[in-house]
Design a protein around this motif. Sequence first.
Motif, PDB file in Angstrom:
ATOM      1  N   LYS A  50     -26.927  68.253 -10.158  1.00  0.00           N
ATOM      2  CA  LYS A  50     -27.230  68.625 -11.438  1.00  0.00           C
ATOM      3  C   LYS A  50     -26.035  67.707 -11.986  1.00  0.00           C
ATOM      4  O   LYS A  50     -26.233  66.858 -13.195  1.00  0.00           O
ATOM      5  CB  LYS A  50     -26.971  69.854 -11.908  1.00  0.00           C
ATOM      6  CG  LYS A  50     -28.450  70.725 -11.676  1.00  0.00           C
ATOM      7  CD  LYS A  50     -28.015  72.232 -12.260  1.00  0.00           C
ATOM      8  CE  LYS A  50     -29.211  73.060 -12.118  1.00  0.00           C
ATOM      9  NZ  LYS A  50     -29.181  74.485 -12.533  1.00  0.00           N
ATOM     10  N   SER A  51     -24.866  67.872 -11.646  1.00  0.00           N
ATOM     11  CA  SER A  51     -23.644  67.107 -12.208  1.00  0.00           C
ATOM     12  C   SER A  51     -23.858  65.640 -11.873  1.00  0.00           C
ATOM     13  O   SER A  51     -23.322  64.962 -12.967  1.00  0.00           O
ATOM     14  CB  SER A  51     -22.189  67.549 -11.592  1.00  0.00           C
ATOM     15  OG  SER A  51     -22.442  67.381 -10.195  1.00  0.00           O
ATOM     16  N   GLU A  80     -26.222  72.216  -7.325  1.00  0.00           N
ATOM     17  CA  GLU A  80     -25.145  71.989  -8.474  1.00  0.00           C
ATOM     18  C   GLU A  80     -24.614  70.415  -8.533  1.00  0.00           C
ATOM     19  O   GLU A  80     -24.318  69.868  -9.578  1.00  0.00           O
ATOM     20  CB  GLU A  80     -23.994  73.042  -8.321  1.00  0.00           C
ATOM     21  CG  GLU A  80     -24.452  74.119  -8.652  1.00  0.00           C
ATOM     22  CD  GLU A  80     -24.770  74.393 -10.071  1.00  0.00           C
ATOM     23  OE1 GLU A  80     -24.102  73.696 -10.968  1.00  0.00           O
ATOM     24  OE2 GLU A  80     -25.792  75.279 -10.370  1.00  0.00           O
ATOM     25  N   LYS A  81     -24.321  69.996  -7.196  1.00  0.00           N
ATOM     26  CA  LYS A  81     -23.912  68.559  -7.190  1.00  0.00           C
ATOM     27  C   LYS A  81     -24.895  67.585  -7.813  1.00  0.00           C
ATOM     28  O   LYS A  81     -24.505  66.707  -8.395  1.00  0.00           O
ATOM     29  CB  LYS A  81     -23.693  68.271  -5.483  1.00  0.00           C
ATOM     30  CG  LYS A  81     -22.987  67.057  -5.222  1.00  0.00           C
ATOM     31  CD  LYS A  81     -22.865  66.977  -3.711  1.00  0.00           C
ATOM     32  CE  LYS A  81     -21.881  65.896  -3.401  1.00  0.00           C
ATOM     33  NZ  LYS A  81     -21.606  65.658  -1.913  1.00  0.00           N
ATOM     34  N   ALA A  99     -27.422  75.621  -2.562  1.00  0.00           N
ATOM     35  CA  ALA A  99     -27.070  76.022  -4.168  1.00  0.00           C
ATOM     36  C   ALA A  99     -25.779  74.862  -4.431  1.00  0.00           C
ATOM     37  O   ALA A  99     -26.087  74.300  -5.563  1.00  0.00           O
ATOM     38  CB  ALA A  99     -26.297  77.454  -4.391  1.00  0.00           C
TER      39      ALA A  99
END
Length: 100
Positions: free
Chosen positions: A95-96, A92-93, A88
């Motif tokens: 996505k950013s 997220e990493k 997860a």
Amino acid sequence: FILLRNIPYEKSVYMLSIDHKRQQIVLRTSNKKYFKRINVPSLTSLGLKLTDDPGILTHTHSSNTLIIQYKKPAKVMEAEVDYARKRAAEAEKQKSKLGF
């Protein structure tokens, strides 16, 4: 759990045991028509051993499918949660990084 399909015999014919030397679940029939060894990679990857505790290894039979269940030890559950958290965090990493 493990699903084995096209298993025509009734539940009472199947016997489950644990081979401690090879660390595998062994499935066989009383009529000697079926035999299978099943590895449990989640345990072997953590260096844990299969146990003979009653109630840990169960099986059911429905619609020519045998369902084998082995209750996971707490260490395996913790490792799976840690792995999910890491995945997860990596998602997220990413996505950013991509600007989402």
